[in-house]
Motif scaffolding. Structure first.
Motif, PDB file in Angstrom:
ATOM      1  N   ALA A  28     -13.056 -19.333 -17.781  1.00  0.00           N
ATOM      2  CA  ALA A  28     -12.390 -20.252 -17.191  1.00  0.00           C
ATOM      3  C   ALA A  28     -11.071 -19.390 -16.692  1.00  0.00           C
ATOM      4  N   TYR A  29     -10.149 -19.148 -17.302  1.00  0.00           N
ATOM      5  CA  TYR A  29      -8.746 -18.868 -16.465  1.00  0.00           C
ATOM      6  C   TYR A  29      -8.341 -17.423 -16.775  1.00  0.00           C
ATOM      7  N   GLU A  30      -9.555 -16.929 -16.669  1.00  0.00           N
ATOM      8  CA  GLU A  30      -9.392 -15.114 -16.584  1.00  0.00           C
ATOM      9  C   GLU A  30      -9.734 -15.466 -14.610  1.00  0.00           C
ATOM     10  N   GLN A  31     -10.098 -16.437 -14.438  1.00  0.00           N
ATOM     11  CA  GLN A  31     -10.610 -16.294 -12.814  1.00  0.00           C
ATOM     12  C   GLN A  31      -9.743 -16.257 -11.408  1.00  0.00           C
ATOM     13  N   VAL A  32      -8.392 -16.845 -12.084  1.00  0.00           N
ATOM     14  CA  VAL A  32      -7.711 -17.064 -11.295  1.00  0.00           C
ATOM     15  C   VAL A  32      -6.190 -16.290 -11.200  1.00  0.00           C
ATOM     16  N   LYS A  33      -5.807 -15.160 -10.361  1.00  0.00           N
ATOM     17  CA  LYS A  33      -4.787 -14.417 -10.398  1.00  0.00           C
ATOM     18  C   LYS A  33      -3.860 -13.990  -9.975  1.00  0.00           C
ATOM     19  N   GLN A  34      -2.368 -14.572 -10.205  1.00  0.00           N
ATOM     20  CA  GLN A  34      -1.263 -14.514  -9.085  1.00  0.00           C
ATOM     21  C   GLN A  34      -0.043 -13.833  -9.425  1.00  0.00           C
ATOM     22  N   PRO A  35       0.460 -14.326  -8.481  1.00  0.00           N
ATOM     23  CA  PRO A  35       1.174 -12.941  -7.859  1.00  0.00           C
ATOM     24  C   PRO A  35       1.997 -12.530  -8.744  1.00  0.00           C
ATOM     25  N   SER A  36       2.967 -11.647  -9.171  1.00  0.00           N
ATOM     26  CA  SER A  36       4.244 -11.132  -9.512  1.00  0.00           C
ATOM     27  C   SER A  36       5.158 -11.110  -8.237  1.00  0.00           C
ATOM     28  N   MET A  37       6.046 -11.455  -8.293  1.00  0.00           N
ATOM     29  CA  MET A  37       7.658 -11.104  -7.405  1.00  0.00           C
ATOM     30  C   MET A  37       7.644 -10.200  -7.987  1.00  0.00           C
ATOM     31  N   LEU A  38       8.044  -9.347  -9.075  1.00  0.00           N
ATOM     32  CA  LEU A  38       8.879  -8.297  -9.967  1.00  0.00           C
ATOM     33  C   LEU A  38       7.294  -7.513  -9.761  1.00  0.00           C
ATOM     34  N   GLN A  39       7.524  -6.688  -8.397  1.00  0.00           N
ATOM     35  CA  GLN A  39       6.538  -5.389  -7.703  1.00  0.00           C
ATOM     36  C   GLN A  39       6.569  -4.980  -6.115  1.00  0.00           C
ATOM     37  N   PRO A  40       6.794  -4.021  -6.059  1.00  0.00           N
ATOM     38  CA  PRO A  40       7.195  -3.756  -4.610  1.00  0.00           C
ATOM     39  C   PRO A  40       5.633  -4.213  -4.055  1.00  0.00           C
ATOM     40  N   ILE A  41       6.332  -4.868  -2.505  1.00  0.00           N
ATOM     41  CA  ILE A  41       5.177  -5.075  -1.749  1.00  0.00           C
ATOM     42  C   ILE A  41       4.656  -3.998  -0.637  1.00  0.00           C
ATOM     43  N   VAL A  42       4.910  -2.999  -0.958  1.00  0.00           N
ATOM     44  CA  VAL A  42       4.605  -1.529   0.231  1.00  0.00           C
ATOM     45  C   VAL A  42       3.825  -0.758  -1.473  1.00  0.00           C
ATOM     46  N   ASP A  43       2.838   0.371  -0.685  1.00  0.00           N
ATOM     47  CA  ASP A  43       1.874   1.009  -1.539  1.00  0.00           C
ATOM     48  C   ASP A  43       2.618   2.375  -1.890  1.00  0.00           C
ATOM     49  N   HIS A  44       3.770   2.212  -1.280  1.00  0.00           N
ATOM     50  CA  HIS A  44       5.088   3.641  -1.525  1.00  0.00           C
ATOM     51  C   HIS A  44       6.338   3.454  -2.222  1.00  0.00           C
ATOM     52  N   VAL A  45       6.537   3.783  -3.507  1.00  0.00           N
ATOM     53  CA  VAL A  45       8.048   2.925  -3.771  1.00  0.00           C
ATOM     54  C   VAL A  45       8.989   4.186  -2.569  1.00  0.00           C
ATOM     55  N   ASP A  46       9.926   3.924  -1.902  1.00  0.00           N
ATOM     56  CA  ASP A  46      10.304   5.275  -0.627  1.00  0.00           C
ATOM     57  C   ASP A  46      11.495   5.711  -1.821  1.00  0.00           C
ATOM     58  N   VAL A  47      11.259   6.960  -1.786  1.00  0.00           N
ATOM     59  CA  VAL A  47      12.777   7.758  -2.069  1.00  0.00           C
ATOM     60  C   VAL A  47      13.842   7.833  -0.575  1.00  0.00           C
ATOM     61  N   ILE A  48      15.029   7.137  -0.662  1.00  0.00           N
ATOM     62  CA  ILE A  48      15.742   7.829   0.951  1.00  0.00           C
ATOM     63  C   ILE A  48      17.155   8.761  -0.228  1.00  0.00           C
ATOM     64  N   ALA A  49      16.665   9.551   0.368  1.00  0.00           N
ATOM     65  CA  ALA A  49      18.144  10.460  -0.247  1.00  0.00           C
ATOM     66  C   ALA A  49      19.227  10.670   0.730  1.00  0.00           C
TER      67      ALA A  49
END
Length: 733
Positions: A28-49
């Motif tokens: 029953a507990y495994e049904q609810v997934k929560q978001p973490s704020m400590l992850q990117p909100i984009v699909d790719h971590v950008d490399v900015i030279a």
């Protein structure tokens, strides 16, 4: 706030389902997934030279931009200033002195401000030779004579190279250059670069960004840059509410990036691109915090981290004996992990262990190293293959069984509770004392408290619990301590749920699983589920680690001879081991205190019932502790000291349970390291406590030093800055 497709929100965790490994009671507990704020909100971590690949070539030159393109950076960053005749050029400083030979070429025109020179004059300058002198390890002959390029020349160069790299443009000192924004937009539009996938604008100037907001297409991202002094002392929610009026993200100094900063940014749906992140260790730290991209002088390093596995949350050693140790690490993706251990810092002769990091353990991995030499400093390094990044650490093995050697221990508990989140300064101070080991006395996470890792508590599934441990490992101070000495970790209630009783709490197995995934714990402790164990430091100290959670009856059960916190098997084990111990000092590590009533009235969570506070309170676990106390007294077991935490203040107590004027055992309580602070409360008198010191309202930790030669045990309480608040020497009888 402006919305752009650049910010592809993906707040659901991509950690993989692990339902098949979780008991049915947890379904029953495994049904609810929560978001973490400590992850990117984009699909790719950008490399900015940053200023191009400016770690390898002169900044803001075509050579630096070309290296960035070859290294597969997503963006090349341009700082723009305007010449006297209105041309936009790529240079960071408002003066020409640092990166050109302007002082030699034009000696009489100090302070050599860009705005005082025409483009023709600037083109006569050498913008490369300074680099060869400053960074000889990367010097190249072709850098001599490099020129400061115009914005148009940079665009032409990128087009010539056929590169898909985008521009990341900063308007520098825009108040000095009236019309800069309009000129910039005109050039980009003429060259087909005024598009969302071609350019990003950034500035420290809010006014400049607001002007750009009015004259560029709505889908082109704008980022507000922040130096530490721009937001020091300000409410982060207010900062982001204001920035969100015109910007899609922020570019903070890397020192500003903490879990709290990331939570505010991502809750406002704003991307975070810190500057300037150059070492792989710094990059890994920023990645662990969930940033969406980084400015770096070394884009190839971040490109590799984006592609290959790396050690993501530091390393640790633990469960050290005189001949063995357990090593721990976590990787960024499934990988084979290589551990090397040596008593030589050069690793000429090393013990090598490999183990696969798999998703079912949240990519954590542990190995046991045996056949070590007693009383020896060992070095280790760990690497996720085929990545090149290594994390290193040290630990010291215990002395041989019959040896008497001095030692220093640091201890404490309670991190991540009541709104307190990393970083925690005390861990760094602990490491600086160079202790022989660290005793983490429970509440190593607060699974049931709101933090950026789990904004909507309590933790409900294994991903939530894992996220809590990862959050605390974002703390560089904790990683510093864990990589500088060994650790013995205890769990308490907040590893699962406040004041929980293991056999009756459905989340116990999930919390236990996460705890044993994230701490270096031997199979003997974890696979059996018992967690209690004895460790010896030669003949100087025996450390008895208790498990105060897995076997306890409910706190609400009335106390009596049959009520237990430890369970009969653990109780008998403790008595047997105490009786057989010939160590000079016996340390009993209990996650809950003896005479300080915790929990709630009629649901006491520690040994004491607090009946002096509430005469009608018949809970607690005093009958069981009375058995321990009586056993110590009747068997004349000397030098017994209970090391505790949980109470959120420091307390040093000695006990005379039969009131005959003789101290029979002591209790040393410290904390919190990083949780809500409390104040000393009334002691329960049942076991004859005498308070030697008590102080609350501050973050603190404890230090124990044992000197067999002097037959002396020293106890200190220090604050998070290392200041000693209490010091006392006790004789070893």
């Amino acid at each position: 706030m402006k919305k752009t497709r650049m910010i592809g929100l993906s707040l659901s965790l991509s950690l993989g389902l692990v339902a098949s490994y979780v008991p049915k009671a947890m379904a029953a507990y495994e049904q609810v997934k929560q978001p973490s704020m400590l992850q990117p909100i984009v699909d790719h971590v950008d490399v900015i030279a940053h200023r191009g690949a400016s770690g390898y070539a002169p900044e803001h030159t075509l050579a630096a931009y070309e290296k960035a393109i070859k290294m597969k950076a997503n963006y090349v960053e341009l700082d723009l200033h305007m010449t006297k005749d209105g041309e936009l050029i790529a240079i960071h400083d408002s003066t020409l002195a640092r990166t050109t030979n302007v002082e030699e070429k034009y000696p009489d025109r100090a302070p050599w401000r860009v705005k005082d020179f025409t483009l023709a004059e600037i083109k006569k300058l050498d913008a490369g030779s300074w680099f060869n002198k400053t960074y000889p390890e990367y010097a190249k002959k072709q850098y001599v004579g490099e020129k400061i390029p115009t914005l148009q020349e940079v665009i032409d160069f990128i087009k010539k190279k056929g590169s898909k790299v985008a521009l990341y443009i900063e308007t520098k000192d825009p108040d000095v250059y009236p019309g800069m924004e309009e000129k910039l937009v005109e050039i980009l539009k003429k060259n087909g670069y005024l598009k969302k996938d071609k350019v990003v604008f950034q500035s420290f100037s809010e006014a400049s960004l607001r002007k750009l907001q009015e004259i560029v297409p709505k889908d082109i991202p704008l980022l507000q840059l922040y130096s530490p002094n721009m937001i020091q002392g300000k409410n982060l929610d207010d900062v982001f509410n204001r920035a969100a009026e015109y910007a899609e993200g922020v570019g903070p100094d890397k020192s500003l990036v903490t879990p709290a900063f990331m939570q505010e940014a991502h809750e406002h749906h704003m991307i975070v691109h810190p500057y300037t992140v150059n070492t792989k260790d710094e990059m890994v730290e920023q990645l662990s915090l969930g940033v969406d991209g980084m400015f770096t002088n070394y884009p190839d390093r971040l490109v590799e981290l984006n592609k290959k596995a790396y050690i993501s949350h530091g390393a640790a050693s633990g469960e050290v004996t005189d001949t063995s140790a357990v090593l721990w690490a976590r990787t960024s993706q499934p990988a084979m992990v290589r551990f090397e251990v040596s008593d030589d810092a050069s690793f000429k002769k090393a013990i090598i262990k490999t183990e696969k990091a798999a998703s079912k353990h949240d990519l954590t991995v542990q190995v046991k190293v045996t056949r070590l030499k007693p009383d020896t400093i060992y070095y280790y390094r760990v690497q996720a293959l085929p990545g090149s990044n290594q994390v290193s650490g040290t630990f010291k093995t215990a002395p041989a069984k019959n040896e008497l050697k001095p030692l220093t221990i640091v201890w404490g508990g309670d991190t991540g509770g009541q709104g307190n989140i990393p970083p925690f300064k005390a861990f760094s101070e602990m490491a600086d004392l160079k202790p022989d080991f660290f005793l983490f006395s429970g509440d190593t996470i607060y699974a049931d408290n709101a933090t950026p890792a789990v904004p909507n508590p309590p933790s409900k599934n294994i991903e939530d619990f894992w996220a809590k441990y990862k959050e605390n490992r974002t703390d560089p101070n904790l990683r510093k301590l864990l990589q500088s000495t060994s650790t013995y970790a205890i769990w308490d209630d907040h590893e699962v749920k406040n004041d929980f009783s293991g056999p009756f709490e459905p989340l116990t197995s999930t919390g236990f699983r996460a705890f044993t995934d994230y701490w270096p714990i031997s199979d003997e402790r974890s696979s059996s589920g018992k967690l209690y164990h004895k460790f010896s430091w030669g003949n100087t100290v025996d450390l008895f680690i208790l498990n105060n959670r897995s076997y306890r009856d409910p706190d609400t059960k009335p106390d009596g001879m049959d009520k237990t916190m430890l369970g009969q098997e653990q109780l008998e084990w403790l008595k047997k081991e105490l009786l057989n111990s010939d160590a000079q000092v016996k340390l009993i590590a209990s996650s809950v205190p003896i005479s300080i009533p915790t929990g709630k009235p009629n649901a006491r969570d520690s040994w004491a019932n607090g009946d002096n506070i509430n005469p009608n309170d018949n809970t607690g676990y005093e009958h069981e502790f009375a058995k321990i106390s009586k056993f110590i007294k009747e068997n004349n077991i000397k030098n017994v000291n209970f090391v505790t935490a949980d109470i959120h203040y420091a307390d040093i107590i000695q006990y005379d349970p039969d009131h005959n004027g003789t101290v029979d055992y002591r209790e040393f309580a410290s904390g919190p390291i990083g949780a809500g602070t409390g104040q000393p409360t009334t002691l329960d008198p049942t076991f004859g406590p005498e308070r030697l010191y008590a102080e609350g309202g501050f973050f603190n930790f404890g230090v124990i030093k044992v000197d067999p030669g002097l037959k002396q045990l020293t106890v200190e309480i220090r604050d998070e800055n290392g200041k000693v608040h209490f010091h006392r020497d006790f004789p070893i009888e």
